[in-house]
Scaffold this active site. Structure first.
Site, mmCIF file in Angstrom:
data_model
loop_
_atom_site.group_PDB
_atom_site.id
_atom_site.type_symbol
_atom_site.label_atom_id
_atom_site.label_comp_id
_atom_site.label_asym_id
_atom_site.label_seq_id
_atom_site.Cartn_x
_atom_site.Cartn_y
_atom_site.Cartn_z
ATOM 1 N N GLY A 38 44.712 42.056 38.649
ATOM 2 C CA GLY A 38 44.130 43.866 38.914
ATOM 3 C C GLY A 38 42.944 44.389 39.101
ATOM 4 O O GLY A 38 41.654 45.428 38.435
ATOM 5 N N HIS A 49 35.409 39.912 41.884
ATOM 6 C CA HIS A 49 36.455 39.907 41.271
ATOM 7 C C HIS A 49 36.677 39.043 40.446
ATOM 8 O O HIS A 49 37.034 37.810 40.180
ATOM 9 C CB HIS A 49 37.243 39.077 42.670
ATOM 10 C CG HIS A 49 39.521 39.577 43.320
ATOM 11 N ND1 HIS A 49 38.559 40.937 44.009
ATOM 12 C CD2 HIS A 49 40.086 39.506 43.717
ATOM 13 C CE1 HIS A 49 39.421 40.918 44.830
ATOM 14 N NE2 HIS A 49 40.558 39.738 44.437
#
Length: 405
Positions: free
Chosen positions: A238, A233
């Protein structure tokens, strides 16, 4: 009755953890009880190294992957054969497939938009925030395919910069803790707590080493890279959409696809299994995420081929409608473009085909008189024309995906 053979895992090293302490700030926005519930010890993820790992792919899983790769390649060949390699509609067909994939990937993040609003957003004619977000995802996918030959950190940052263009942290690795869960106040109780910010760059370096390998089946490579990316991540926002764009960068860069198969549509049909597969990967079994991508690939190839056929048949019907117009008229050049952009205006045609305003207006008039386009605004200025048949096919495909889920 005989028993089924044991389902063998695809072993990967499980993630480690780092302990931290979280305190919910007393800023007047959270109640005392919320601050109390959200304050305490948490464990972030420490991604296991993947770059140089050995993988023992079970035989039945290898066969499943090989089958999925075969149908993906067949879909790719079908799209080209259905239209012909030199057909002017092949480029627009690739564009609409890419847009379909981007819309499905965005829908996984609860960003849903219809074909009409998405086409309007491409002309900067939509007020829908979701439509603008999906257009940004289209740009991310375009960047992923453009940069597929050299997937370094700069390329991944460029993808993210397209997705969140204009945001302060677009194209930058995060500098704060992020987690996947319902609470925005605290990571306590989150489904997945990503690595601390200082652990992101070393993890990305290892992922880049993994991306450079060429000793794995392409679909396995893409599935593992995606799972590792989502575990890291690396961005504040996004990550899901960038991570699925990364999948297509691998499918393209490794030569499996020359166009875009709607793999995210396949994932969208069973989000629970997709999420569970990411969790299993972090626990040390990559088999579920590989199986999910193989299933999604088969779904993409089957339904994507039908969509290609439906759009090609629509184009044939439109050519018959336009048969009364002289062959050198601009309307014939506009016709295949409508597959990729089913809502147009005169300015779009001027830019795309590099023609004068009057020539663009004449083409729109001919396409309208032939029953191919409809003027959609009823205004005398700032008008747009839409192809209701193509919009209907794209919305029908999206509805099919929703029903499958």
């Amino acid at each position: 009755m005989g028993t089924l053979p044991a389902r063998r895992p695809l072993a990967v090293s499980p993630v480690g953890h780092r302990t931290g302490h979280w305190t919910v700030a007393d800023d007047g926005l959270a109640s005392r009880s919320a601050r109390s519930r959200g304050t305490g010890t948490y464990e972030t993820t420490l991604p296991a190294a993947l770059g140089a790992s050995e993988f023992a792919l079970p035989g039945e899983l290898a066969a499943d992957v090989a089958d999925a790769e075969t149908v993906l390649a067949a879909f790719d060949a079908h799209a080209a054969a259905r239209l012909g390699a030199d057909n002017p509609a092949l480029g627009p067909m690739s564009a609409v497939l890419l847009r379909t994939e981007s819309a499905s990937s965005s829908q996984i993040e609860d960003l849903t938009v219809g074909a009409r609003q998405l086409a309007l957003a491409e002309l900067d004619e939509s007020r829908s925030g979701n439509a603008r977000a999906v257009v940004a995802n289209v740009r991310t996918m375009e960047a992923a395919l453009r940069l597929a030959a050299d997937l370094d950190l700069e390329a991944i940052l460029a993808m993210h910069a397209e997705l969140l263009a204009g945001a302060e942290d677009a194209g930058q690795l995060r500098r704060q803790l992020v987690w996947v869960g319902r609470s925005g106040l605290s990571p306590l109780g989150a489904v997945h707590i990503a690595p601390e910010a200082e652990d992101v760059l070393p993890a990305m370096d290892d992922l880049l080493t993994f991306l450079a390998r060429d000793d794995l089946p392409v679909l396995v490579h893409a599935a593992l890279a995606h799972a590792q990316f989502e575990t890291i991540h690396p961005f504040a926002d996004g990550n899901g959409r960038t991570g699925r764009a990364l999948v297509h960068a691998l499918l393209s860069g490794k030569g499996l696809l020359t166009t875009t198969a709607p793999v995210s549509a396949g994932l969208l049909t069973d989000l629970e299994a997709y999420t569970a597969a990411l969790t299993a990967f972090r626990a040390g079994d990559a088999r579920p995420i590989v199986e999910e991508f193989a299933r999604a690939a088969r779904y993409a190839a089957t339904t994507g081929s039908r969509l290609v056929d439906d759009l090609a048949e629509q184009l044939e019907r439109d050519r018959e409608r336009l048969s009364g117009v002289r062959r050198h008229a601009l309307a014939w050049s506009v016709l295949p473009l409508l597959i990729g952009q089913p809502i147009v205006n005169a300015a779009h045609l001027q830019r795309t085909l590099e023609v004068p305003a009057m020539t663009a207006q004449r083409a729109l008039a001919q396409l309208t008189e032939s029953g191919i386009l409809q003027e959609a605004t009823g205004r005398s200025r700032n008008r747009v024309w839409q192809h209701t048949g193509i919009l209907g096919l794209l919305d029908a495909y999206a509805a099919e995906v929703r029903r499958a889920g």
